[in-house]
Design a protein around this motif. Structure first.
Motif, PDB file in Angstrom:
ATOM      1  N   ARG A 571       0.837  -1.207   0.000  1.00 46.10           N
ATOM      2  CA  ARG A 571       0.000   0.000   0.000  1.00 46.10           C
ATOM      3  C   ARG A 571       0.874   1.261   0.000  1.00 46.10           C
ATOM      4  O   ARG A 571       0.541   2.261  -0.634  1.00 46.10           O
ATOM      5  N   ARG A 575       0.675   4.160  -2.691  1.00 45.14           N
ATOM      6  CA  ARG A 575       0.417   5.581  -2.398  1.00 45.14           C
ATOM      7  C   ARG A 575       1.491   6.472  -3.002  1.00 45.14           C
ATOM      8  O   ARG A 575       1.195   7.511  -3.591  1.00 45.14           O
ATOM      9  N   LYS A 578       0.988   6.700  -6.726  1.00 49.51           N
ATOM     10  CA  LYS A 578      -0.126   7.576  -7.105  1.00 49.51           C
ATOM     11  C   LYS A 578       0.259   9.047  -6.963  1.00 49.51           C
ATOM     12  O   LYS A 578      -0.087   9.882  -7.804  1.00 49.51           O
ATOM     13  N   ASP A 727      -6.531   3.947   5.458  1.00 42.63           N
ATOM     14  CA  ASP A 727      -5.595   3.821   4.343  1.00 42.63           C
ATOM     15  C   ASP A 727      -6.230   3.027   3.203  1.00 42.63           C
ATOM     16  O   ASP A 727      -6.262   3.464   2.045  1.00 42.63           O
ATOM     17  N   ASP A 731      -7.856   4.383  -0.626  1.00 47.18           N
ATOM     18  CA  ASP A 731      -7.480   3.781  -1.909  1.00 47.18           C
ATOM     19  C   ASP A 731      -8.724   3.408  -2.703  1.00 47.18           C
ATOM     20  O   ASP A 731      -8.842   3.698  -3.902  1.00 47.18           O
TER      21      ASP A 731
END
Length: 788
Positions: A571, A575, A578, A727, A731
């Protein structure tokens, strides 16, 4: 009390129960307690004890203090006047009852019997208030009880002040000093007087109310005080009438509530009695017995409740494989104690008491209990003669029915041994054929042989240590007691030739029985040792099994933690990716807005290089694990294949081909385990080595707007759990195209709200955030805007 109850000493157990009561009301219920044989009523009684024990175990400081105010209620109901102290006792009882009711009804858990008793305790707040406003803590009616009483007492104080002022004037007078015996005033017949010397009686005009024992002092009320004293007496009489009227009114209020108050007292008495049973259970270390109506007793590690010091627990069964038990063994060996314990346990259960025994102890409370016990160990009983024994046994025989429990101590003793043994066997035959449950103690060898030869009859022995010449008090079922007379005599130094001669005189039949008993006892000891060794092995195997299970659980937890660590890392990569993509796209958009074509092209080329570097980084991170088909088990497996174990979250290597049950052996770390193919997923990778799996690229997750809710509830989570959930949720929200979401964290102490605030400040997907406004949840909700 029933003679059997006394023989089994139920009265002494109930005396211990009385001592656990906190009020005379509870003691009365103990003294009227009788054993019952109705199974459902016994269950209710014992369940009440269990609930009380649970309450006391968890809440030992349960408040409880009540008075027996039934006489006061009866007197008030017929118009009697209660004194202030009596009214205060009523108030104290009602207030404590109300506190206990609130306390019990507020406890966690389900206790239907205790709850039902508590609900019967009434609340009389208005009556309590009326009494407390009128009666002070010393039991006296207070001035403010009524306006009239207040006025009368104020007038009394004023009159008393005037009288005292006049008396002080007398005491300060120089002329009066020589008349006074003492320089003070006092009260006689409720009137203020001066102590005047006898010889000056005519110098002080007034009324004589008393004189001293010697006659030297007269107590004279000066004439100037007569009128004031008269007025004071009149006011005090009016005060007494007003106080009486107030007490009469309060007593009438009590009388009107007689039925409710009486019902409350009954409930408090039952509660005291029930809690006393719980206290006795805790003191004895007792357990709730299992109940049946099938004539079955299973006593596990039972301890007679009246024995002091270290007690050897006794275990026995009755009514399963056999219905009659013959106990043999030495004097003072515990035979009578065992006999009494079985009967007393049955009576205690019928009274609703727990039993001082081990878990799983079971009795039949529907059985009538009969006992003929000489009780040589009790100083309250004298030795019974044979005729007295037989008279009691005849009475039992005439009353006993199938399912009854019959306890016979030293059956057949007190007469010729041959006739006594024959009579004992006939009696036991009758009881066995009738279907009664019987336990008998004896010394007769004939009864030992009888127990072996007769169906439904079993031997039991109280062990005797021939080395220490003392009983062990341990009961062994299935083996009769050994003959210890010769052993004891030899140990004490009796000549061997005398012992041998005695043995010869014993007779071949008795010697044969003795040899049989000795052989059986040895077999029993061997069997006991083997069972003990088997039990040790069983416990060791159980311990190994538990250790393996614990290691497996620890291994699974470690695997889960590793998987979660990998997920968090993934993750984080996502992140960062992104965020970098958004920055690159922003530069591309800025470049496209440039009029200089060369600068535009250079910015686009740089963005493409950065995207390629980012793609390489993501693919390198994704190449760690990749099942060929994450949803389906493999159709074929070969030795050496690397597989993923779904249930364990681990990878391993196949060591054997599938068997008929489609199981293969897989090595996971140092362990080799058999696993069904349906629990496996085939992993493709160079050299089939776990952790070096060839990547196939990314699978893009598509989430629709309808699948993701615009809010998430985080209440009740820890800070770490909440951040983890937020979190993943952000997403999904980005993928679903949501621009705004709501995080519901509640108000509480504000810890979770502040932690989320710090977390959102650093999150790459969060554009801004704010607390909820009016109609949005206020400070219990955070509104998050997604984007850069």
């Amino acid at each position: 009390m029933n003679k059997t109850y006394l023989k089994l000493e139920l009265d002494k157990v109930l005396l211990r129960l009385e001592e656990k009561c906190l009020s005379s009301l509870g003691v009365e219920l103990v003294r009227t307690l009788e054993p019952v044989r109705d199974l459902e009523e016994v269950r209710r009684r014992i369940k009440a004890t269990s609930e009380a024990e649970e309450v006391l175990r968890r809440y030992p400081d349960l408040p409880f203090s009540i008075y027996d105010v039934r006489p006061q209620l009866a007197r008030a109901a017929v118009g009697g006047i209660l004194e202030g102290e009596e009214l205060l006792r009523i108030v104290a009882t009602l207030k404590n009852g109300r506190r206990v009711r609130r306390y019990l009804l507020g406890l966690e858990g389900r206790r239907p019997i205790i709850t039902a008793i508590a609900e019967r305790i009434g609340e009389f707040r208005e009556l309590e208030k009326a009494i407390e406003q009128a009666v002070g803590p010393d039991g006296e009616v207070v001035d403010q009880a009524t306006p009239r009483l207040y006025s009368l007492r104020q007038q009394i104080l004023k009159i008393q002040e005037r009288i005292k002022e006049s008396l002080d004037t007398f005491l300060r007078s120089t002329e009066m000093q020589k008349y006074l015996q003492d320089n003070l005033y006092t009260i006689r017949n409720d009137r203020y007087v001066l102590p005047i010397k006898q010889e000056y009686r005519h110098h002080v005009p007034g009324l004589i109310h008393d004189q001293s024992a010697s006659g030297a002092t007269l107590f004279i009320e000066p004439m100037v005080l007569v009128e004031l004293n008269n007025e004071l007496r009149h006011l005090k009489a009016a005060e007494a009438r007003e106080v009486e009227a107030i007490l009469r009114h309060l007593s009438s209020l009590v009388g009107r509530e007689k039925e409710g108050l009486a019902a409350t007292l009954d409930a408090l008495a039952e509660l005291d009695f029930t809690l006393a049973k719980g206290r006795l259970s805790l003191e004895m270390g007792a357990v709730e017995p299992q109940l049946n109506n099938e004539g079955r007793w299973r006593i596990k590690s039972g301890r007679h409740p009246l024995l002091k010091g270290k007690v050897v627990p006794v275990s026995l069964t009755l009514g399963e494989d056999f219905t009659t038990l013959v106990i043999t063994g030495p004097n003072t060996g515990g035979k009578t104690v065992t006999l009494k314990m079985v009967g007393l346990f049955t009576l205690m259960a019928q009274c609703g008491l727990h039993l001082p025994a081990g878990e799983g102890t079971e009795v039949d409370p529907t059985a009538a209990v009969y006992a003929d016990i000489g009780d040589e160990q009790s100083i309250e009983q004298s030795l019974s003669t044979f005729s007295a024994h037989m008279a009691q046994i005849v009475k039992i025989i005439n009353e006993v029915t199938a399912g009854s429990l019959v306890l016979l101590d030293e059956l057949g003793a007190g007469t010729d041994p041959t006739e006594g043994a024959a009579l004992a066997m006939a009696i036991l035959d009758y009881l066995t054929d009738l279907g009664a449950r019987s336990i008998a103690t004896t010394h007769y060898s004939e009864l030992k042989a009888y127990a072996y030869a007769t169906p439904k009859v079993e031997n039991a022995a109280v062990e005797f240590d021939s080395e220490t010449l003392e009983p062990t008090y341990n009961l062994v079922i299935g083996t009769p007691g050994e003959s210890n007379a010769f052993v004891i005599a030899a140990r004490l130094g009796l000549a061997p030739d005398i012992i041998e001669r005695a043995s010869n005189l014993l007779g071949e039949e008795n010697r044969r029985i003795s040899r049989l008993i000795a052989g059986l006892a040895e077999d029993k000891r061997v069997s006991a040792r083997e069972r003990e060794q088997a039990e040790i092995l069983r416990r060791e195997a159980e311990k190994v099994r538990e250790e393996l299970a614990r290691e497996k659980e620890e291994w699974q937890q470690q695997a889960a933690r590793e998987m979660e660590k990998v997920r968090r890392e993934a993750r984080a990569i996502l992140r960062r990716a992104k965020a970098e993509v958004r920055e690159i796209m922003a530069r591309i958009e800025k470049a496209l807005a440039e009029e200089n074509l060369r600068a535009r092209q250079q910015a686009i080329n740089k963005a493409q290089r950065q995207l390629k570097e980012l793609e390489d980084t993501i693919e390198a991170g994704a190449a760690r694990y990749e099942p060929v088909d994450s949803g389906a088990p493999p159709t074929e497996l070969q030795v050496g294949d690397t597989v993923f174990l779904v249930s364990l979250g681990q990878t391993g290597k196949v060591l054997s081909p599938p068997n008929e049950q489609r199981e293969v052996q897989v090595q996971v770390g140092v362990l080799k385990i058999n696993v069904n193919i349906r629990e496996l997923r085939l992993i493709k990778g160079e050299g089939k080595v776990p952790g070096k799996i060839e990547s196939k690229g990314w699978t893009v997750k598509s989430v629709s707007h309808e699948e993701v809710k615009p809010e998430i509830d985080l209440r009740g989570l820890t800070v770490e759990e909440a951040c983890h959930r937020v979190d993943a949720y952000l997403d999904d929200a980005v993928l679903a195209g949501l621009n705004q979401v709501r995080l519901i964290h509640g108000k509480g102490t504000g810890t979770l709200r502040e932690a989320l605030k710090d977390y959102l400040q650093q999150h790459p997907l969060v554009k801004s955030y704010r607390l909820g406004g009016a109609g949005e949840g206020g400070s219990g909700v955070t509104i998050v805007y997604i984007g850069r």
